[in-house]
Design a protein around this motif. Structure first.
Motif, mmCIF file in Angstrom:
data_model
loop_
_atom_site.group_PDB
_atom_site.id
_atom_site.type_symbol
_atom_site.label_atom_id
_atom_site.label_comp_id
_atom_site.label_asym_id
_atom_site.label_seq_id
_atom_site.Cartn_x
_atom_site.Cartn_y
_atom_site.Cartn_z
ATOM 1 N N SER A 301 0.816 -1.219 0.000
ATOM 2 C CA SER A 301 0.000 0.000 0.000
ATOM 3 C C SER A 301 0.848 1.267 0.000
ATOM 4 O O SER A 301 0.428 2.305 -0.513
ATOM 5 N N GLU A 302 2.062 1.181 0.548
ATOM 6 C CA GLU A 302 2.913 2.376 0.631
ATOM 7 C C GLU A 302 3.254 2.939 -0.740
ATOM 8 O O GLU A 302 3.543 4.132 -0.871
ATOM 9 N N THR A 305 0.218 5.252 -1.096
ATOM 10 C CA THR A 305 -0.038 6.261 -0.053
ATOM 11 C C THR A 305 1.102 7.247 0.130
ATOM 12 O O THR A 305 0.964 8.219 0.867
ATOM 13 N N GLU A 306 2.243 6.973 -0.541
ATOM 14 C CA GLU A 306 3.385 7.878 -0.425
ATOM 15 C C GLU A 306 3.836 8.310 -1.811
ATOM 16 O O GLU A 306 3.664 7.591 -2.794
ATOM 17 N N ARG A 311 4.161 11.087 2.779
ATOM 18 C CA ARG A 311 2.834 10.480 2.805
ATOM 19 C C ARG A 311 1.825 11.444 2.189
ATOM 20 O O ARG A 311 1.800 12.634 2.513
ATOM 21 N N THR A 312 0.996 10.910 1.306
ATOM 22 C CA THR A 312 0.022 11.749 0.598
ATOM 23 C C THR A 312 -1.407 11.259 0.782
ATOM 24 O O THR A 312 -2.315 11.727 0.111
ATOM 25 N N ALA A 313 -1.611 10.297 1.687
ATOM 26 C CA ALA A 313 -2.943 9.760 1.935
ATOM 27 C C ALA A 313 -3.166 9.658 3.436
ATOM 28 O O ALA A 313 -2.207 9.574 4.217
ATOM 29 N N GLU A 315 -3.889 8.186 7.132
ATOM 30 C CA GLU A 315 -3.490 6.946 7.786
ATOM 31 C C GLU A 315 -4.645 5.943 7.779
ATOM 32 O O GLU A 315 -5.810 6.312 7.899
ATOM 33 N N VAL A 317 -6.057 4.327 5.511
ATOM 34 C CA VAL A 317 -6.980 4.263 4.380
ATOM 35 C C VAL A 317 -6.799 2.938 3.629
ATOM 36 O O VAL A 317 -5.691 2.407 3.543
ATOM 37 N N LYS A 318 -7.886 2.380 3.123
ATOM 38 C CA LYS A 318 -7.791 1.166 2.327
ATOM 39 C C LYS A 318 -7.149 1.495 0.979
ATOM 40 O O LYS A 318 -7.397 2.560 0.407
ATOM 41 N N VAL A 319 -6.333 0.569 0.475
ATOM 42 C CA VAL A 319 -5.586 0.807 -0.761
ATOM 43 C C VAL A 319 -5.739 -0.375 -1.703
ATOM 44 O O VAL A 319 -5.614 -1.526 -1.283
ATOM 45 N N ASN A 321 -3.819 -1.838 -4.966
ATOM 46 C CA ASN A 321 -2.554 -1.624 -5.677
ATOM 47 C C ASN A 321 -2.189 -2.826 -6.540
ATOM 48 O O ASN A 321 -1.149 -3.462 -6.344
#
Length: 360
Positions: A301-302, A305-306, A311-313, A315, A317-319, A321
């Motif tokens: 997920s990183e 989210t990064e 970090r751009t999302a 904490e 949050v479902k991802v 990918n």
């Protein structure tokens, strides 16, 4: 055709020098060029897993050499122990990534070769030397495959065209000229003036970090765009042709490639733009009947989210990918191979081009 089509400054994804394996860390491009010596099979596995090496053909080459790295300490052991380690290390390397078919293909080829050669091998050291020679053959054969795709695909690129590509199917993903980029290098060397639009390719930016960099190094006119600009570029009449690579082609012509490729294919069909896939025979999986049977790698997920180590999302949050998507064969204008361009119906045209591989 030879290496002069590529600038000398462009590093190779994988190399074997004086009995040692070296891997370009592509996660650090384009700001740093770092080439690492692979000391252990764990180093090779990790390099494949974290995308230091990526692109189906390059992964296959890395796997073949990686098996040699794994077996090097066993050269003085009895042949039965050597073969057990070959099987164990092959299974281990094959677990690094699920979607690119060349990984398993190269490892099966190495294992089958060892099984054929073992009776004539004096000892494990002799068999090891034969396996190194086979890995080098896989590497050299891929260079020829790249050249073949380049020669067969180059006539598609006409003077003044805009050619869109997605992700990186270039020299960094293979042994030499790439798959999707091979026709571009050949056309460029022939003096054809055209421009390439390179999708940024979220979330890992292979188009931005790798494709735009290597094409720029080669003196090819390249423009970088984000993935969500493709429809606009096509609507503006800037794109005349799409060429992408692939990590696996099913027997019916369905194509698994970097996530976002399906969207590009749908847009190309809407705007009446030819959509071609470039791949060597080693990436065609005749044992996989359709794209629904292709396993799709799910990554961390990183990566989503990064962005740029920030970090751009929110904490927790479902991802989602997925690393790849599947483009149905009916969206593919043609598949560029080293033996020619296959067209629909692919179930027959691919088998006609590669009867030996289809029968295996």
């Amino acid at each position: 055709m030879n290496k002069e089509l590529l600038p000398a400054s462009l590093p190779r994804a994988v190399s074997w020098q004086e009995g040692e394996m070296f891997m370009l860390d592509q996660t650090r491009l384009p700001l740093e060029t770092v080439i690492e010596k692979m000391e252990t099979v764990e180093d090779v596995w990790q390099g494949i897993k974290v995308l230091k090496v990526r692109g189906a053909p390059a992964i296959g080459i890395a796997a073949a050499y990686g098996l040699c790295v794994a077996l090097k300490p066993y050269r003085a052991q009895p042949l039965d122990l050597f073969m057990r380690e070959l099987e164990k290390s092959s299974d281990y390397l094959d677990s690094a990534r699920p979607t690119a078919v060349n990984l398993g293909w190269a490892l099966r080829r190495m294992k089958n070769f060892a099984s054929r050669m073992i009776d004539g091998a004096e000892n494990s050291a002799a068999l090891y030397d034969l396996l190194v020679a086979e890995a080098i053959r896989i590497h050299e054969e891929d260079k020829a495959l790249c050249r073949g795709m380049g020669e067969n695909g180059a006539p598609l690129i006409k003077e003044g065209m805009g050619v869109l590509t997605h992700c990186n199917a270039g020299s960094l993903a293979t042994s030499e000229l790439g798959t999707a980029t091979a026709p571009m290098y050949v056309a460029h060397a022939a003096g054809v003036k055209f421009r390439v639009y390179a999708d940024e390719t979220r979330p890992l930016l292979q188009g931005a970090r790798l494709t735009s960099w290597e094409l720029q190094q080669a003196g090819i006119d390249v423009t970088l765009n984000t993935d969500n600009m493709v429809a606009h570029l096509m609507a503006q009449g800037l794109i005349d042709l799409v060429i992408v690579g692939t990590d696996r082609v099913a027997a019916n012509g369905d194509v698994a490639n970097k996530i976002g490729t399906l969207g590009v294919a749908i847009l190309a069909q809407h705007f009446g733009i030819p959509f071609y896939v470039a791949c060597p025979s080693s990436t065609i999986d005749f044992d996989t009947m359709s794209g629904t049977d292709i396993p799709i790698e799910q990554r961390e997920s990183e990566e989503v989210t990064e962005f740029g180590m920030r970090r751009t999302a929110p904490e927790a949050v479902k991802v989602a990918n997925p690393a790849f998507d599947v483009t149905p064969a009916d969206l593919v204008t043609g598949i560029i191979t080293e033996k020619g361009i296959a067209v629909a119906p692919y179930a027959s045209s691919l088998r006609n081009l590669f009867p030996k591989e289809a029968a295996e």
